[in-house]
Motif scaffolding. Structure first.
Motif, PDB file in Angstrom:
ATOM      1  N   PRO A 203       0.791  -1.243   0.000  1.00 20.25           N
ATOM      2  CA  PRO A 203       0.000   0.000   0.000  1.00 20.25           C
ATOM      3  C   PRO A 203       0.819   1.287   0.000  1.00 20.25           C
ATOM      4  O   PRO A 203       0.403   2.282  -0.578  1.00 20.25           O
ATOM      5  CB  PRO A 203      -0.845  -0.113   1.276  1.00 20.25           C
ATOM      6  CG  PRO A 203      -0.996  -1.584   1.480  1.00 20.25           C
ATOM      7  CD  PRO A 203       0.331  -2.165   1.052  1.00 20.25           C
TER       8      PRO A 203
ATOM      9  N   GLN B 105      -6.500  -2.178  -1.999  1.00 20.36           N
ATOM     10  CA  GLN B 105      -6.941  -3.427  -1.401  1.00 20.36           C
ATOM     11  C   GLN B 105      -8.211  -3.879  -2.124  1.00 20.36           C
ATOM     12  O   GLN B 105      -9.062  -3.058  -2.472  1.00 20.36           O
ATOM     13  CB  GLN B 105      -7.221  -3.233   0.091  1.00 20.36           C
ATOM     14  CG  GLN B 105      -5.987  -2.830   0.892  1.00 20.36           C
ATOM     15  CD  GLN B 105      -4.866  -3.855   0.801  1.00 20.36           C
ATOM     16  OE1 GLN B 105      -5.089  -5.051   0.904  1.00 20.36           O
ATOM     17  NE2 GLN B 105      -3.652  -3.376   0.589  1.00 20.36           N
TER      18      GLN B 105
ATOM     19  N   ALA C 157      -4.602  -7.471  -3.418  1.00 18.25           N
ATOM     20  CA  ALA C 157      -4.214  -6.102  -3.747  1.00 18.25           C
ATOM     21  C   ALA C 157      -4.210  -5.962  -5.264  1.00 18.25           C
ATOM     22  O   ALA C 157      -3.773  -6.871  -5.980  1.00 18.25           O
ATOM     23  CB  ALA C 157      -2.839  -5.775  -3.192  1.00 18.25           C
TER      24      ALA C 157
END
Length: 150
Positions: free
Chosen positions: A10, A116, A122
């Motif tokens: 992320p 996400q 992901a």
């Protein structure tokens, strides 16, 4: 090669991944692709005729160049702690310059976004450029979308 853990994805949006190793695009590879796709257009598979064509010799299929993004990508970026990696699609793709038979290509890339998704996965969107060694224009510019699952 950039290697990261799944949990670190992320925070990587905007990260440049550098460049892959060079990959040879031989006439034999072009011929195999022609056989696999049943696309035997002379510009790709007839070196003698292609010498008098618009590119001065045989060139790789655009879709072969695009298909080679995958092995080049795996040379550029790895997330070893996932169980499944899926090519989800492309947001855009262009072929600014042909790849001559016998040329070498490599990939550079930047992660555009990491989101996400359901199933504990992901979704990664990247901007990639396929460079031709000693070329003045890229062979391919694309925005592939990948999904990684643990």
């Amino acid at each position: 090669m950039t290697t990261v853990a799944f949990d670190d994805l992320p925070g990587l949006a905007g990260t440049s991944l550098g460049v892959s190793e060079w990959l040879d695009v031989t006439q034999a590879r072009i011929d195999l692709f022609a056989d696999a796709t049943d696309d035997h257009q002379w510009i790709h598979v007839d070196p003698e005729r292609a010498r008098s064509g618009p590119f001065g010799g045989p060139i790789a299929h655009g879709y072969l160049t695009l298909a080679l993004v995958i092995p080049l990508w795996t040379n550029l970026f790895d997330v070893p702690d996932v169980t499944t990696k899926v090519n989800y699609g492309l947001n855009r793709v262009r072929f600014p310059a042909p790849v001559p038979a016998g040329a070498r290509i490599r990939l550079s890339g930047t992660l555009v976004s990491v989101e996400q998704i359901g199933g504990g996965g992901a979704q990664i969107t990247a901007d990639v450029v396929v460079e031709i060694e000693n070329g003045t224009k890229p062979a391919c510019v694309a925005q592939p979308v990948f999904r990684f699952y643990r």
